[in-house]
Design a protein around this motif. Structure first.
Motif, mmCIF file in Angstrom:
data_model
loop_
_atom_site.group_PDB
_atom_site.id
_atom_site.type_symbol
_atom_site.label_atom_id
_atom_site.label_comp_id
_atom_site.label_asym_id
_atom_site.label_seq_id
_atom_site.Cartn_x
_atom_site.Cartn_y
_atom_site.Cartn_z
ATOM 1 N N ASN A 160 0.829 -1.210 0.000
ATOM 2 C CA ASN A 160 0.000 0.000 0.000
ATOM 3 C C ASN A 160 0.862 1.258 0.000
ATOM 4 O O ASN A 160 0.622 2.199 -0.767
ATOM 5 N N CYS A 189 -7.507 8.290 -0.278
ATOM 6 C CA CYS A 189 -6.739 7.051 -0.113
ATOM 7 C C CYS A 189 -5.773 7.147 1.062
ATOM 8 O O CYS A 189 -5.577 6.182 1.805
ATOM 9 N N THR A 193 -6.002 4.821 4.257
ATOM 10 C CA THR A 193 -4.889 4.012 4.759
ATOM 11 C C THR A 193 -4.699 4.235 6.252
ATOM 12 O O THR A 193 -4.369 3.308 7.000
#
Length: 212
Positions: A160, A189, A193
């Motif tokens: 990621n 995003c 996360t």
């Protein structure tokens, strides 16, 4: 009604011996017994309360056997399983993105268009993956799974972070992710996360409770 609780916890403590998470286990079972006692207002004697505790939680011997068995489990296998799954998810997504930009296949474009039309659904499914990670570790390893959870999370998060860095610094062309990739989406995003660990931790707590 304290005597059934004290006897249960004493037997459980003796059975656990030198278990590394003994104190945490006892505290958790004590809280569950307190809940059972509150709900046992209809019981007329201590024997009925004891029976209800055993019915809900199992006997101290059964609980002891379960926690000792947990110590023999293989956390390494669990850790690498989830890391591999996350790599496969990212690898599959990367291959799909690469193929979509290199080849003009209609069926591939159709898949791409469908996926980019449902980013919210994909995000929630991915959140479920991380919650499942926490749940399985909590259920399989209980209190002793906390360190495993942190290690697994950090290692599984590497793809990621790498993808985020490559995207933010435009090492990967933003046009590859069109029409999905916008500044708003990138910020979302990053925030997304940031909430992965709390979601994983909630899953872990849920799984740990389910193991009792």
């Amino acid at each position: 009604m304290e005597r059934p609780k004290n006897r249960f916890l004493e037997e459980l403590a003796n059975g656990l011996g030198n278990h590394p998470d003994k104190e945490c286990i006892l505290l958790e079972y004590e809280s569950h017994i307190d809940e059972i006692i509150i709900e046992s207002y209809d019981c007329t004697n201590e024997a009925e309360v004891t029976d209800r505790i055993f019915t809900r939680l199992g006997s101290p011997e059964e609980i002891t056997a379960m926690w000792k068995e947990e110590l023999t489990a293989t956390p390494s296998n669990m850790k690498w399983l989830f890391i591999l799954l996350n790599i496969l998810l990212f690898g599959g997504g990367s291959l799909l993105t690469l193929a979509h930009n290199l080849y003009q296949w209609e069926w591939l474009s159709a898949i791409w268009n469908r996926l980019t039309a449902i980013p919210t659904l994909i995000a929630f499914l991915y959140l479920f993956f991380w919650a499942l990670l926490g749940y399985e570790i909590g259920k399989g390893f209980g209190h002793s799974g906390r360190k495993l959870l942190r290690r697994t999370f950090l290692l599984a998060l590497i793809p990621n972070v790498v993808l985020m860095i490559l995207t933010v610094f435009q090492i990967i062309p933003h046009s590859w992710f069109a029409p999905l990739l916008t500044k708003t989406f990138i910020i979302a995003c990053i925030i997304f996360t940031g909430i992965l660990y709390p979601v994983t931790w909630i899953g872990y707590r849920w799984g740990r409770k389910a193991s009792i």
